[in-house]
Scaffold this motif. Structure first.
Motif, mmCIF file in Angstrom:
data_model
loop_
_atom_site.group_PDB
_atom_site.id
_atom_site.type_symbol
_atom_site.label_atom_id
_atom_site.label_comp_id
_atom_site.label_asym_id
_atom_site.label_seq_id
_atom_site.Cartn_x
_atom_site.Cartn_y
_atom_site.Cartn_z
ATOM 1 N N ARG A 350 27.687 39.759 -10.222
ATOM 2 C CA ARG A 350 28.556 40.727 -9.557
ATOM 3 C C ARG A 350 28.043 41.066 -8.167
ATOM 4 O O ARG A 350 26.866 40.873 -7.855
ATOM 5 C CB ARG A 350 28.681 42.002 -10.387
ATOM 6 C CG ARG A 350 27.369 42.719 -10.589
ATOM 7 C CD ARG A 350 27.550 44.064 -11.296
ATOM 8 N NE ARG A 350 26.270 44.734 -11.437
ATOM 9 C CZ ARG A 350 25.503 44.684 -12.513
ATOM 10 N NH1 ARG A 350 25.880 43.964 -13.562
ATOM 11 N NH2 ARG A 350 24.356 45.325 -12.561
ATOM 12 N N VAL A 352 28.086 44.419 -5.637
ATOM 13 C CA VAL A 352 28.436 45.840 -5.504
ATOM 14 C C VAL A 352 28.265 46.224 -4.043
ATOM 15 O O VAL A 352 27.196 46.027 -3.459
ATOM 16 C CB VAL A 352 27.541 46.729 -6.394
ATOM 17 C CG1 VAL A 352 27.898 48.202 -6.195
ATOM 18 C CG2 VAL A 352 27.683 46.346 -7.858
ATOM 19 N N GLU A 354 28.173 49.306 -1.613
ATOM 20 C CA GLU A 354 28.051 50.772 -1.615
ATOM 21 C C GLU A 354 28.424 51.287 -0.229
ATOM 22 O O GLU A 354 27.856 50.855 0.780
ATOM 23 C CB GLU A 354 26.611 51.168 -1.967
ATOM 24 C CG GLU A 354 26.404 52.672 -1.897
ATOM 25 C CD GLU A 354 25.034 53.131 -2.391
ATOM 26 O OE1 GLU A 354 24.341 52.380 -3.122
ATOM 27 O OE2 GLU A 354 24.658 54.273 -2.029
ATOM 28 N N LEU A 372 32.074 52.893 -4.398
ATOM 29 C CA LEU A 372 31.572 51.539 -4.657
ATOM 30 C C LEU A 372 32.749 50.584 -4.797
ATOM 31 O O LEU A 372 33.753 50.932 -5.427
ATOM 32 C CB LEU A 372 30.791 51.481 -5.973
ATOM 33 C CG LEU A 372 29.597 52.400 -6.178
ATOM 34 C CD1 LEU A 372 29.070 52.246 -7.614
ATOM 35 C CD2 LEU A 372 28.480 52.069 -5.190
ATOM 36 N N ILE A 374 33.205 47.148 -6.634
ATOM 37 C CA ILE A 374 32.457 46.275 -7.560
ATOM 38 C C ILE A 374 33.284 45.015 -7.816
ATOM 39 O O ILE A 374 34.412 45.088 -8.312
ATOM 40 C CB ILE A 374 32.169 47.012 -8.886
ATOM 41 C CG1 ILE A 374 31.398 48.304 -8.578
ATOM 42 C CG2 ILE A 374 31.381 46.124 -9.853
ATOM 43 C CD1 ILE A 374 31.186 49.197 -9.781
ATOM 44 N N GLU A 376 33.308 41.798 -9.914
ATOM 45 C CA GLU A 376 32.680 41.108 -11.052
ATOM 46 C C GLU A 376 33.123 39.651 -11.034
ATOM 47 O O GLU A 376 34.325 39.354 -11.025
ATOM 48 C CB GLU A 376 33.084 41.767 -12.360
ATOM 49 C CG GLU A 376 32.452 43.124 -12.550
ATOM 50 C CD GLU A 376 32.913 43.753 -13.849
ATOM 51 O OE1 GLU A 376 32.605 43.191 -14.912
ATOM 52 O OE2 GLU A 376 33.595 44.774 -13.785
ATOM 53 N N ARG A 402 36.713 55.407 -11.868
ATOM 54 C CA ARG A 402 36.796 53.964 -11.575
ATOM 55 C C ARG A 402 38.243 53.492 -11.644
ATOM 56 O O ARG A 402 38.927 53.761 -12.626
ATOM 57 C CB ARG A 402 36.030 53.164 -12.625
ATOM 58 C CG ARG A 402 34.562 53.116 -12.482
ATOM 59 C CD ARG A 402 34.126 52.016 -11.495
ATOM 60 N NE ARG A 402 32.690 52.163 -11.299
ATOM 61 C CZ ARG A 402 31.786 51.654 -12.123
ATOM 62 N NH1 ARG A 402 32.163 50.928 -13.130
ATOM 63 N NH2 ARG A 402 30.509 51.849 -11.892
ATOM 64 N N TRP A 485 23.421 49.511 -8.713
ATOM 65 C CA TRP A 485 24.651 49.980 -9.374
ATOM 66 C C TRP A 485 25.192 48.876 -10.246
ATOM 67 O O TRP A 485 25.033 47.712 -9.882
ATOM 68 C CB TRP A 485 25.709 50.341 -8.318
ATOM 69 C CG TRP A 485 25.371 51.536 -7.523
ATOM 70 C CD1 TRP A 485 24.959 51.553 -6.230
ATOM 71 C CD2 TRP A 485 25.415 52.895 -7.937
ATOM 72 N NE1 TRP A 485 24.746 52.836 -5.808
ATOM 73 C CE2 TRP A 485 25.021 53.684 -6.828
ATOM 74 C CE3 TRP A 485 25.751 53.532 -9.136
ATOM 75 C CZ2 TRP A 485 24.954 55.072 -6.892
ATOM 76 C CZ3 TRP A 485 25.683 54.903 -9.187
ATOM 77 C CH2 TRP A 485 25.291 55.664 -8.075
#
Ligand SMILES: NC(=O)C1=CN([C@@H]2O[C@H](COP(=O)(O)OP(=O)(O)OC[C@H]3O[C@@H](n4cnc5c(N)ncnc54)[C@H](OP(=O)(O)O)[C@@H]3O)[C@@H](O)[C@H]2O)C=CC1
Ligand SMILES: O=C1O[C@H](COP(=O)(O)O)[C@@H](O)[C@H](O)[C@H]1O
Length: 499
Positions: A350, A352, A354, A372, A374, A376, A402, A485
């Motif tokens: 992944r 991330v 920030e 964030l 993210i 994946e 999220r 994270w």
């Protein structure tokens, strides 16, 4: 698509069985193979054409992502395949191969387009390339292409030597270096995510991004590959290629035009701006580790040193984390963190991102989490955004939420990396293959780390199998006021509290 001959060296091997034949089959099912194609498999062992076709069939039944292998279609597909015995060192075997290639070109009225896929140990690359040239296999009225599998060299010097030898038989534009991470849908999607979305594009720089974290953690150990891995370690196996490729794809500037040449040009610029490491920086910015025994997914597992084929005194790294700086005006003072390891708590690849939070102080008594993004990559393909929101159930306290943009429904039918990459190579599209310059610059960056590791100038942190790796890798981020994270150690400690 133009008609062609696909010549597969190492057709009796593991990669051919698990990845290449299933990929070709799925391309066939999707009608993405050339209308006319001859596929010729090579290996030392003696096989008849029909023995070989049976092997291909078995590999599809065992490994194809789809099971649309009704006999009628399968028969037509298998009929593309022929086999020729070849020892890479025997010149006369290349003559027999050439005869078979020409015979099939004639029978099927194929253009003289020839694709050579080297699914063999890298020490054979040079010999094969030379024999392709000398035997006449490489002299065609059409095009010729060469697909090779990593590793591309063992260090900077050997990579340069290999490239020099390959370039005696093939031009750079004819060489397709597979890095299967570049075939992963989410990695290919990075360019669209950052450049096709004005919202994200305006944020994709040092003004708004606090740091970038790239993780590729695996639960598996060294498996049956100790002979190779104990000489390579995570630094050569994952960092020099896959991790740096993800870094390039994440940090590259918007290309003038979206095409192979421009994208590869921008990727190269990232590597040229990557701050080189001297011994001192390796000590400060790189953490290496090796797994000891532990428990992964509820199973007890042995330490790296106990794995079959590993030297009991091995100092090989099974984990590497690093802090990198890109000396480019867009990324000044934005740390990029990478880490990869075997026998870790979870399988997760992944990225991330920030974001900076300049508004944090305005909310007194409320410690806010950062925003964030993210991404994946594997095993789930997903994009999620962490935002802050008032929670009505908790006196309006600001808490992170999220938003998930799950791709899982779509991903069920998504072609695998090898399908995408082989298809691109058929079409002469080299966007998602590693250019020699990218490979060379990656080795240049990695070379001082190899020196420090080989001379044991940094500690080898032992980490428990099933953990998040050595705690020293957290310090790389803590030094700059950050943490990995999602907040993994916190999750780990929460689990412990509930236990
Ligand atoms: N397996 C995987 O998942 C991955 C593999 N790779 C890379 O792909 C390449 C192939 O790997 P893999 O399939 O696992 O290897 P295998 O050991 O399973 O297969 C090796 C192949 O090479 C052939 N071969 C060996 N010696 C000779 C020779 N002297 N002349 C002609 N052919 C020969 C073997 O055929 P025979 O025995 O019939 O002679 C066999 O087909 C390697 O470079 C590896 O690093 C990269 C990523 C993943
Ligand atoms: O190239 C390699 O990649 C795999 C991990 O690939 P993934 O697609 O499962 O993330 C790794 O296990 C292997 O050691 C390495 O050679």
């Amino acid at each position: 698509m133009e008609s062609m001959t696909f010549v597969l060296f190492g057709a009796t091997g593991d990669l051919a069985k698990r990845k290449i034949f299933p990929a070709l089959y799925n391309l066939y099912v999707d009608q993405k193979l050339p209308q006319s194609i001859s596929i010729i498999g090579l290996g030392r062992r003696d096989l008849s054409h029909s023995d070989f076709q049976e092997k291909v069939k078995d590999s599809i039944l065992d490994f194809s992502r789809r099971l649309e292998h009704e006999a009628a279609n399968m028969g037509e597909f298998l009929d593309y395949f022929r086999y020729s015995t070849l020892d890479v060192n025997r010149e006369e075997d290349y003559q027999s191969l050439l005869e078979l290639v020409r015979q099939r070109e004639k029978e099927l009225h194929l253009e003289e387009n020839r694709m050579f896929y080297l699914s063999v140990a890298p020490e054979f690359f040079e010999t094969i390339a030379l024999n392709i040239k000398n035997s006449g296999l490489g002299q065609t009225n059409g095009w010729k292409r060469l697909i090779i599998e990593k590793p591309f060299g063992h260090d900077l010097q050997s990579a340069r030597e290999l490239n020099e030898k390959l370039s005696r038989a093939f031009e750079e534009e004819e060489i397709y270096r597979i890095d299967h991470y570049l075939g992963k849908p989410m990695v290919q999607n990075l360019e669209a995510l950052s450049f096709a979305n004005p919202i994200l594009q305006s944020l994709w720089n040092k003004e708004h991004i606090a740091n970038v974290q790239i993780t590729a953690s695996e639960t598996v150990g060294v498996e049956k590959r100790a002979g190779y891995y104990d000489q390579a370690g995570a630094i050569r196996d994952m960092v020099q290629n896959h991790m740096l490729q993800i870094l390039m794809m994440t940090a590259m500037a918007k290309p003038k035009t979206i095409n192979a040449a421009e994208i590869r040009h921008e990727k190269r610029k990232v590597m040229e701006s990557l701050r080189p490491l001297k011994e001192k920086e390796v000590k400060n910015d790189i953490v290496r580790g090796q797994y000891i025994s532990g428990e992964v997914n509820g199973q007890k597992v042995q330490s790296y040193l106990e794995e079959p084929g590993v030297s009991p005194f091995s100092n090989t790294d099974t984990f590497v984390a690093a802090r990198l700086w890109i000396d480019h005006p867009s990324w000044t003072e934005v740390p990029f963190y990478i880490r990869t390891g075997k026998r870790m708590k979870e399988k997760s690849t992944r990225i991330v991102i920030e974001f900076k939070n300049k508004e944090n102080q305005k909310y007194k008594n409320n410690q806010m989490n950062p925003n964030l993004l993210i991404i994946e990559i594997n095993p789930n393909e997903n994009i999620s955004l962490q935002l802050n929101s008032k929670n009505p159930l908790n006196n309006g306290k600001i808490t992170p939420i999220r938003i998930d943009f799950s791709n899982n429904q779509i991903s069920l039918g998504v072609p695998e990396a090898y399908e995408r990459l082989i298809y691109d190579a058929f079409n002469g599209d080299s966007t998602f293959f590693a250019h020699w310059k990218e490979v060379e610059l990656s080795w240049e960056w990695v070379q001082p780390i190899l020196h420090v590791f080989e001379n044991n100038l940094v500690p080898l942190h032992k980490y428990q199998s099933g953990s998040y790796g050595p705690a020293a890798s957290d310090s790389l981020l803590l030094d700059n006021g950050f943490k990995w994270w999602p907040d993994e150690r916190l999750q780990e400690s929460k689990v412990k509290v509930h236990n």
